[in-house]
Design an enzyme around this catalytic site. Structure first.
Site, PDB file in Angstrom:
ATOM      1  NE  ARG A  49     -30.124 -27.701   6.118  1.00 18.60           N
ATOM      2  CZ  ARG A  49     -30.932 -28.398   6.205  1.00 18.60           C
ATOM      3  NH1 ARG A  49     -31.534 -28.952   6.513  1.00 18.60           N
ATOM      4  NH2 ARG A  49     -30.508 -29.729   4.644  1.00 18.60           N
ATOM      5  CG  ASP A  51     -24.257 -28.654   6.254  1.00 14.83           C
ATOM      6  OD1 ASP A  51     -25.428 -27.698   6.332  1.00 14.83           O
ATOM      7  OD2 ASP A  51     -23.844 -27.971   5.079  1.00 14.83           O
ATOM      8  NE  ARG A 196     -18.016 -28.577   4.661  1.00 16.73           N
ATOM      9  CZ  ARG A 196     -18.490 -29.456   5.286  1.00 16.73           C
ATOM     10  NH1 ARG A 196     -20.083 -29.544   5.880  1.00 16.73           N
ATOM     11  NH2 ARG A 196     -18.034 -31.249   5.501  1.00 16.73           N
TER      12      ARG A 196
END
Length: 243
Positions: A49, A51, A196
């Site tokens: 997945r 975000d 990130r």
């Protein structure tokens, strides 16, 4: 029958890929559309997945149906119904042992960013902005310390359910493309917000807050507080899933 699907999307308007209650997600839009096209309920299984705000150039999924499909017709019909920020590029029949998530051996992510005194609106649509200047050479030097197999607990956001946080970074580098910089990172898997957080830590290197060789100490500490802030979701793209 199992079908592999290759999808691209601009995630800026969505609450992530995965279906969530009372949320506008990419998976829910594609499942709803494919159910309309095929006339049967469809459940997508994704390679992983993404975000909220994260986009994909090539996300891979699979789904199962009982009857064979006219894949060319299905793609065209689905794309005519989907929002313009989601597109299906390929649907192909695969063997029943193919699994979009568990068959994957590596993934490549891109993170686009630029820096300066003020935002450039046309670039701001696709890349993260960092005010001021960044030492890109130091950031590239720091990249080398991420390579290899490590416990990346220090680069994992809270809320992760995985037991082992050991991952292998195969390649990582920063290139300049016109007015943009691009981090390209390939690994055998990534933890929650890992790319990130790596990017946020590299920004600290670029600003001179930490030295490139301090990356080793941060990794070895396993302490999330030692790494940088989580960089913006804008600028992050899933480039490719390798099987």
């Amino acid at each position: 029958m199992r079908y592999k699907v290759i999808i691209s999307y601009d995630g800026s308007s969505y609450s992530g890929f995965q279906v969530q209650p009372n949320a506008y997600t990419i998976q829910s839009e594609i499942e709803k559309t494919l159910a309309q096209v095929l006339g049967v309920p469809v459940t997508l299984v994704a390679s992983g997945r993404t975000d909220a705000g994260v986009s994909a150039i090539e996300q891979v999924c699979h789904f199962d149906v009982d009857n064979p499909l006219d894949t060319r017709r299905a793609i065209g019909y689905a794309n005519s119904l989907l929002p313009r920020d989601i597109r299906i590029h390929q649907i192909e029949e695969v063997s029943s042992d193919f699994h979009a998530r568990y068959s994957a051996v590596a993934k490549t992510y891109l993170y686009y960013f630029y820096c300066g005194r003020a935002e450039i609106p046309v670039l701001d649509k696709v890349a993260a902005f960092e005010q001021g200047s960044l030492d890109i050479d130091s950031m590239n030097s720091a990249c080398q310390y991420f390579k290899g197999e490590h416990d990346f607990s220090a680069f994992c956001a809270s809320g992760s359910q995985v037991e082992s946080k050991v991952r292998t970074i195969i390649d990582i580098r920063i290139d300049k493309i016109d007015n943009l910089f691009r981090l390209e990172i390939t690994g055998n898997g990534f933890l929650y917000n890992m790319v990130r957080i790596i990017m946020g830590t590299l920004f600290d290197v670029g600003r001179g807050k930490i030295s490139p060789d301090s990356i080793t100490d941060i990794i070895n500490s396993g302490d999330r507080a030692r790494a940088g802030k989580t960089a913006s979701a804008k600028g992050l793209y899933l480039k490719k899933v390798l099987y």
